[in-house]
Design a protein around this motif. Sequence first.
Motif, PDB file in Angstrom:
ATOM      1  N   GLY A 103       6.065 -24.322 -12.307  1.00 20.04           N
ATOM      2  CA  GLY A 103       6.956 -23.796 -11.282  1.00 20.04           C
ATOM      3  C   GLY A 103       6.202 -23.329 -10.053  1.00 20.04           C
ATOM      4  O   GLY A 103       4.973 -23.273 -10.033  1.00 20.04           O
ATOM      5  N   GLU A 104       6.956 -23.008  -9.015  1.00 23.50           N
ATOM      6  CA  GLU A 104       6.375 -22.500  -7.772  1.00 23.50           C
ATOM      7  C   GLU A 104       7.303 -21.427  -7.218  1.00 23.50           C
ATOM      8  O   GLU A 104       8.416 -21.747  -6.788  1.00 23.50           O
ATOM      9  CB  GLU A 104       6.206 -23.638  -6.766  1.00 23.50           C
ATOM     10  CG  GLU A 104       5.530 -23.224  -5.468  1.00 23.50           C
ATOM     11  CD  GLU A 104       4.163 -22.584  -5.684  1.00 23.50           C
ATOM     12  OE1 GLU A 104       3.935 -21.523  -5.081  1.00 23.50           O
ATOM     13  OE2 GLU A 104       3.350 -23.102  -6.455  1.00 23.50           O
ATOM     14  N   PRO A 105       6.937 -20.161  -7.238  1.00 21.39           N
ATOM     15  CA  PRO A 105       5.630 -19.677  -7.674  1.00 21.39           C
ATOM     16  C   PRO A 105       5.425 -19.903  -9.168  1.00 21.39           C
ATOM     17  O   PRO A 105       6.408 -20.038  -9.899  1.00 21.39           O
ATOM     18  CB  PRO A 105       5.692 -18.176  -7.360  1.00 21.39           C
ATOM     19  CG  PRO A 105       7.145 -17.835  -7.420  1.00 21.39           C
ATOM     20  CD  PRO A 105       7.856 -19.062  -6.904  1.00 21.39           C
ATOM     21  N   PRO A 106       4.166 -19.955  -9.619  1.00 21.31           N
ATOM     22  CA  PRO A 106       3.915 -20.189 -11.042  1.00 21.31           C
ATOM     23  C   PRO A 106       4.607 -19.136 -11.910  1.00 21.31           C
ATOM     24  O   PRO A 106       4.548 -17.940 -11.614  1.00 21.31           O
ATOM     25  CB  PRO A 106       2.387 -20.072 -11.159  1.00 21.31           C
ATOM     26  CG  PRO A 106       1.885 -20.344  -9.788  1.00 21.31           C
ATOM     27  CD  PRO A 106       2.922 -19.807  -8.847  1.00 21.31           C
ATOM     28  N   LEU A 107       5.289 -19.607 -12.947  1.00 21.27           N
ATOM     29  CA  LEU A 107       5.993 -18.708 -13.852  1.00 21.27           C
ATOM     30  C   LEU A 107       5.263 -18.631 -15.186  1.00 21.27           C
ATOM     31  O   LEU A 107       4.852 -19.654 -15.738  1.00 21.27           O
ATOM     32  CB  LEU A 107       7.428 -19.204 -14.082  1.00 21.27           C
ATOM     33  CG  LEU A 107       8.327 -19.286 -12.857  1.00 21.27           C
ATOM     34  CD1 LEU A 107       9.669 -19.899 -13.228  1.00 21.27           C
ATOM     35  CD2 LEU A 107       8.515 -17.915 -12.229  1.00 21.27           C
ATOM     36  N   ARG A 108       5.135 -17.447 -15.703  1.00 22.04           N
ATOM     37  CA  ARG A 108       4.503 -17.253 -17.003  1.00 22.04           C
ATOM     38  C   ARG A 108       5.369 -17.885 -18.094  1.00 22.04           C
ATOM     39  O   ARG A 108       6.584 -17.956 -17.975  1.00 22.04           O
ATOM     40  CB  ARG A 108       4.335 -15.764 -17.293  1.00 22.04           C
ATOM     41  CG  ARG A 108       3.397 -15.051 -16.326  1.00 22.04           C
ATOM     42  CD  ARG A 108       3.547 -13.533 -16.451  1.00 22.04           C
ATOM     43  NE  ARG A 108       2.676 -12.822 -15.548  1.00 22.04           N
ATOM     44  CZ  ARG A 108       3.006 -12.469 -14.299  1.00 22.04           C
ATOM     45  NH1 ARG A 108       4.188 -12.784 -13.808  1.00 22.04           N
ATOM     46  NH2 ARG A 108       2.155 -11.802 -13.541  1.00 22.04           N
ATOM     47  N   LEU A 109       4.704 -18.290 -19.165  1.00 19.13           N
ATOM     48  CA  LEU A 109       5.432 -18.810 -20.317  1.00 19.13           C
ATOM     49  C   LEU A 109       6.129 -17.672 -21.052  1.00 19.13           C
ATOM     50  O   LEU A 109       5.693 -16.514 -21.010  1.00 19.13           O
ATOM     51  CB  LEU A 109       4.468 -19.525 -21.267  1.00 19.13           C
ATOM     52  CG  LEU A 109       3.759 -20.759 -20.707  1.00 19.13           C
ATOM     53  CD1 LEU A 109       2.782 -21.313 -21.736  1.00 19.13           C
ATOM     54  CD2 LEU A 109       4.758 -21.826 -20.288  1.00 19.13           C
ATOM     55  N   LEU A 110       7.209 -18.006 -21.725  1.00 17.72           N
ATOM     56  CA  LEU A 110       7.927 -17.013 -22.519  1.00 17.72           C
ATOM     57  C   LEU A 110       7.110 -16.606 -23.742  1.00 17.72           C
ATOM     58  O   LEU A 110       6.257 -17.376 -24.207  1.00 17.72           O
ATOM     59  CB  LEU A 110       9.262 -17.594 -22.990  1.00 17.72           C
ATOM     60  CG  LEU A 110      10.278 -17.952 -21.914  1.00 17.72           C
ATOM     61  CD1 LEU A 110      11.521 -18.545 -22.567  1.00 17.72           C
ATOM     62  CD2 LEU A 110      10.644 -16.742 -21.078  1.00 17.72           C
ATOM     63  N   PRO A 111       7.378 -15.435 -24.303  1.00 18.91           N
ATOM     64  CA  PRO A 111       6.762 -15.094 -25.589  1.00 18.91           C
ATOM     65  C   PRO A 111       7.096 -16.186 -26.607  1.00 18.91           C
ATOM     66  O   PRO A 111       8.212 -16.727 -26.598  1.00 18.91           O
ATOM     67  CB  PRO A 111       7.433 -13.769 -25.961  1.00 18.91           C
ATOM     68  CG  PRO A 111       7.907 -13.204 -24.664  1.00 18.91           C
ATOM     69  CD  PRO A 111       8.265 -14.379 -23.808  1.00 18.91           C
ATOM     70  N   PRO A 112       6.144 -16.548 -27.471  1.00 14.29           N
ATOM     71  CA  PRO A 112       6.379 -17.655 -28.407  1.00 14.29           C
ATOM     72  C   PRO A 112       7.666 -17.539 -29.208  1.00 14.29           C
ATOM     73  O   PRO A 112       8.366 -18.535 -29.403  1.00 14.29           O
ATOM     74  CB  PRO A 112       5.145 -17.615 -29.308  1.00 14.29           C
ATOM     75  CG  PRO A 112       4.075 -17.025 -28.440  1.00 14.29           C
ATOM     76  CD  PRO A 112       4.779 -16.019 -27.573  1.00 14.29           C
ATOM     77  N   ALA A 113       8.013 -16.346 -29.685  1.00 11.78           N
ATOM     78  CA  ALA A 113       9.228 -16.197 -30.495  1.00 11.78           C
ATOM     79  C   ALA A 113      10.474 -16.518 -29.676  1.00 11.78           C
ATOM     80  O   ALA A 113      11.434 -17.094 -30.190  1.00 11.78           O
ATOM     81  CB  ALA A 113       9.317 -14.782 -31.066  1.00 11.78           C
ATOM     82  N   ALA A 114      10.466 -16.163 -28.392  1.00  7.20           N
ATOM     83  CA  ALA A 114      11.614 -16.452 -27.531  1.00  7.20           C
ATOM     84  C   ALA A 114      11.712 -17.948 -27.259  1.00  7.20           C
ATOM     85  O   ALA A 114      12.794 -18.540 -27.345  1.00  7.20           O
ATOM     86  CB  ALA A 114      11.489 -15.680 -26.219  1.00  7.20           C
ATOM     87  N   ALA A 115      10.579 -18.577 -26.940  1.00  7.85           N
ATOM     88  CA  ALA A 115      10.595 -20.022 -26.687  1.00  7.85           C
ATOM     89  C   ALA A 115      11.016 -20.791 -27.931  1.00  7.85           C
ATOM     90  O   ALA A 115      11.776 -21.771 -27.855  1.00  7.85           O
ATOM     91  CB  ALA A 115       9.204 -20.480 -26.226  1.00  7.85           C
ATOM     92  N   GLU A 116      10.585 -20.316 -29.090  1.00  9.11           N
ATOM     93  CA  GLU A 116      10.916 -21.001 -30.345  1.00  9.11           C
ATOM     94  C   GLU A 116      12.413 -20.954 -30.640  1.00  9.11           C
ATOM     95  O   GLU A 116      13.005 -21.970 -31.014  1.00  9.11           O
ATOM     96  CB  GLU A 116      10.132 -20.365 -31.492  1.00  9.11           C
ATOM     97  CG  GLU A 116      10.324 -21.063 -32.821  1.00  9.11           C
ATOM     98  CD  GLU A 116       9.493 -20.437 -33.934  1.00  9.11           C
ATOM     99  OE1 GLU A 116      10.035 -20.277 -35.035  1.00  9.11           O
ATOM    100  OE2 GLU A 116       8.316 -20.105 -33.681  1.00  9.11           O
ATOM    101  N   ILE A 117      13.037 -19.801 -30.436  1.00 10.10           N
ATOM    102  CA  ILE A 117      14.474 -19.740 -30.736  1.00 10.10           C
ATOM    103  C   ILE A 117      15.272 -20.561 -29.733  1.00 10.10           C
ATOM    104  O   ILE A 117      16.250 -21.226 -30.093  1.00 10.10           O
ATOM    105  CB  ILE A 117      15.002 -18.293 -30.839  1.00 10.10           C
ATOM    106  CG1 ILE A 117      16.418 -18.319 -31.423  1.00 10.10           C
ATOM    107  CG2 ILE A 117      14.982 -17.576 -29.500  1.00 10.10           C
ATOM    108  CD1 ILE A 117      16.932 -17.017 -31.922  1.00 10.10           C
ATOM    109  N   LEU A 118      14.868 -20.577 -28.474  1.00 15.08           N
ATOM    110  CA  LEU A 118      15.563 -21.403 -27.490  1.00 15.08           C
ATOM    111  C   LEU A 118      15.450 -22.876 -27.856  1.00 15.08           C
ATOM    112  O   LEU A 118      16.422 -23.630 -27.763  1.00 15.08           O
ATOM    113  CB  LEU A 118      15.009 -21.150 -26.094  1.00 15.08           C
ATOM    114  CG  LEU A 118      15.293 -19.759 -25.512  1.00 15.08           C
ATOM    115  CD1 LEU A 118      14.521 -19.575 -24.203  1.00 15.08           C
ATOM    116  CD2 LEU A 118      16.774 -19.535 -25.292  1.00 15.08           C
ATOM    117  N   SER A 119      14.266 -23.291 -28.284  1.00 15.01           N
ATOM    118  CA  SER A 119      14.064 -24.686 -28.691  1.00 15.01           C
ATOM    119  C   SER A 119      14.873 -25.019 -29.930  1.00 15.01           C
ATOM    120  O   SER A 119      15.537 -26.054 -29.995  1.00 15.01           O
ATOM    121  CB  SER A 119      12.581 -24.951 -28.960  1.00 15.01           C
ATOM    122  OG  SER A 119      11.842 -24.861 -27.775  1.00 15.01           O
TER     123      SER A 119
END
Length: 200
Positions: free
Chosen positions: A17-33
Amino acid sequence: MTVPSADLLYQALNTQGEPPLRLLPPAAAEILSSLGAPPRLAAHLRAVHDVAVELTGWVRERHPGLAFDHDAVHFGAATHDVGKIRHPGELTGPGSAHEQAGRDLLLDHGFPPVLARFAATHANWDAPAVTIEDLLVATADKVWKDKRVPDLEERLARTLAGAARREPWEEFLALDDLLTRIGAAAAGRLAFQSAFPTRP
């Protein structure tokens, strides 16, 4: 050629992204996926989470002795709208059904109430029992797109001032400077979110 929706979700979760966006916490990214979240929802949660990390960093630097759970704030920002998976109409329109639905969804997937609560409290920041963590998530959910809510900001400033034994006006001015700076990058965050579809 159409990009598969799973790939779009992956991109929303992992593109810089621009501005660069930090990745989500792994547990949050995992449940979204695992739930097949709409890519735009994932992009939105990235933007709000990124702002929440900036807010908590500022609080820790300004108030090094203040005890608060910055990891909970980060997770709360990263999942606050997760209930919109069950209420996708609220991705583009008004509605509050996603709030309790999000809390229930997180509880159903084994997350503790102390983390699941943000899905319900992010819009109820004026309730009597909200914590500094709730206020930080609610603030991040507004200022990521440069929306300023004076009552919310005043409550956060007063909470910080009380914890640090400072004058509320002093805290409000410092917070205002920070939120103005964060808001200046809102166009990039909005463009990142808008680049992704609302349907999974």
